[in-house]
Design a protein around this motif. Structure first.
Motif, PDB file in Angstrom:
ATOM      1  N   LEU A  52     -13.637  -2.180 -23.269  1.00 51.13           N
ATOM      2  CA  LEU A  52     -12.670  -3.124 -23.814  1.00 51.13           C
ATOM      3  C   LEU A  52     -12.528  -4.232 -22.768  1.00 51.13           C
ATOM      4  N   THR A  53     -12.850  -5.462 -23.162  1.00 49.52           N
ATOM      5  CA  THR A  53     -12.824  -6.581 -22.229  1.00 49.52           C
ATOM      6  C   THR A  53     -11.652  -7.503 -22.536  1.00 49.52           C
ATOM      7  N   ILE A  54     -10.873  -7.796 -21.513  1.00 47.08           N
ATOM      8  CA  ILE A  54      -9.728  -8.713 -21.617  1.00 47.08           C
ATOM      9  C   ILE A  54     -10.042  -9.882 -20.695  1.00 47.08           C
TER      10      ILE A  54
ATOM     11  N   GLU B   3     -13.972   3.786 -23.067  1.00 48.80           N
ATOM     12  CA  GLU B   3     -14.025   4.522 -21.814  1.00 48.80           C
ATOM     13  C   GLU B   3     -13.439   3.732 -20.658  1.00 48.80           C
ATOM     14  N   SER B   4     -13.537   2.400 -20.724  1.00 58.58           N
ATOM     15  CA  SER B   4     -13.033   1.597 -19.611  1.00 58.58           C
ATOM     16  C   SER B   4     -12.538   0.241 -20.102  1.00 58.58           C
ATOM     17  N   VAL B   5     -11.763  -0.392 -19.239  1.00 56.18           N
ATOM     18  CA  VAL B   5     -11.214  -1.715 -19.506  1.00 56.18           C
ATOM     19  C   VAL B   5     -11.733  -2.656 -18.422  1.00 56.18           C
ATOM     20  N   LYS B   6     -12.309  -3.770 -18.858  1.00 55.96           N
ATOM     21  CA  LYS B   6     -12.776  -4.797 -17.921  1.00 55.96           C
ATOM     22  C   LYS B   6     -11.842  -5.985 -18.043  1.00 55.96           C
ATOM     23  N   LEU B   7     -11.328  -6.437 -16.919  1.00 54.46           N
ATOM     24  CA  LEU B   7     -10.379  -7.545 -16.873  1.00 54.46           C
ATOM     25  C   LEU B   7     -11.037  -8.718 -16.163  1.00 54.46           C
ATOM     26  N   LEU B   8     -11.117  -9.869 -16.876  1.00 56.50           N
ATOM     27  CA  LEU B   8     -11.753 -11.051 -16.320  1.00 56.50           C
ATOM     28  C   LEU B   8     -10.748 -12.189 -16.212  1.00 56.50           C
ATOM     29  N   LYS B   9     -10.472 -12.603 -14.984  1.00 54.84           N
ATOM     30  CA  LYS B   9      -9.584 -13.741 -14.725  1.00 54.84           C
ATOM     31  C   LYS B   9     -10.458 -14.907 -14.287  1.00 54.84           C
ATOM     32  N   ASN B  10     -10.422 -15.981 -15.066  1.00 50.21           N
ATOM     33  CA  ASN B  10     -11.250 -17.155 -14.771  1.00 50.21           C
ATOM     34  C   ASN B  10     -12.715 -16.769 -14.587  1.00 50.21           C
ATOM     35  N   GLY B  11     -13.170 -15.786 -15.382  1.00 49.35           N
ATOM     36  CA  GLY B  11     -14.565 -15.362 -15.361  1.00 49.35           C
ATOM     37  C   GLY B  11     -14.923 -14.334 -14.309  1.00 49.35           C
ATOM     38  N   GLU B  12     -13.987 -13.976 -13.428  1.00 52.16           N
ATOM     39  CA  GLU B  12     -14.271 -12.998 -12.383  1.00 52.16           C
ATOM     40  C   GLU B  12     -13.503 -11.710 -12.642  1.00 52.16           C
TER      41      GLU B  12
END
Length: 142
Positions: free
Chosen positions: A89-91, A121-130
């Motif tokens: 899950l990408t935010i 299974e996991s959460v990916k958090l991207l702030k300003n692409g990072e």
């Protein structure tokens, strides 16, 4: 009879293979259940991105940069997008900074409800692409 079998098979293909949906929307903290309200209250004095799993298919993401140190810029959020791919899950969001503290239109505290289509299974958090880490992860245990 042969037409009925073909029609039945076609219906199974159409409805059985329909991709599941993931949806999200901004919600007001006073419209959510008490467990979520308590979670937001427990982290409102901590800047960062906070994740709450209400149940198997409902999650909440609290974006909070409300607290501003004197002499520092205020941070706020835009372009929030949430998607699921595979087991992740990408935010993603854009965070900006401003010296205009009195600007009431900056969005430095947001609550999003996410209705998931499956377990991730996991959460990916991207702030300003990072990629960054979540500040707080919690759940109701349901």
């Amino acid at each position: 009879m042969k037409n009925a079998i073909c029609l039945f098979s076609l219906l199974i293909l159409l409805f059985g293979c329909t991709p599941s949906e993931l949806s999200y929307s901004e919600v007001k903290p006073d419209t959510v259940n008490n467990d979520v309200k308590e979670f937001v209250t427990s982290v409102e004095d901590t800047n960062g991105i906070h994740f709450y799993e209400a149940d198997k298919n409902t999650k909440y993401i609290f974006f909070n940069e409300y607290l501003v140190e004197q002499g520092k810029e205020a941070h706020y959020f835009e372009d929030i997008e949430i998607s699921g791919e595979g087991q992740i899950l990408t935010i993603s969001f854009t965070e900006h900074a401003t010296a205009e503290y009195a600007n009431k239109s900056i969005t430095n505290r947001l609550l999003y409800e996410v209705k998931t289509d499956k377990d991730y299974e996991s959460v990916k958090l991207l702030k300003n692409g990072e990629e960054i880490a979540l500040k707080v992860v919690s759940g109701s245990g349901k």
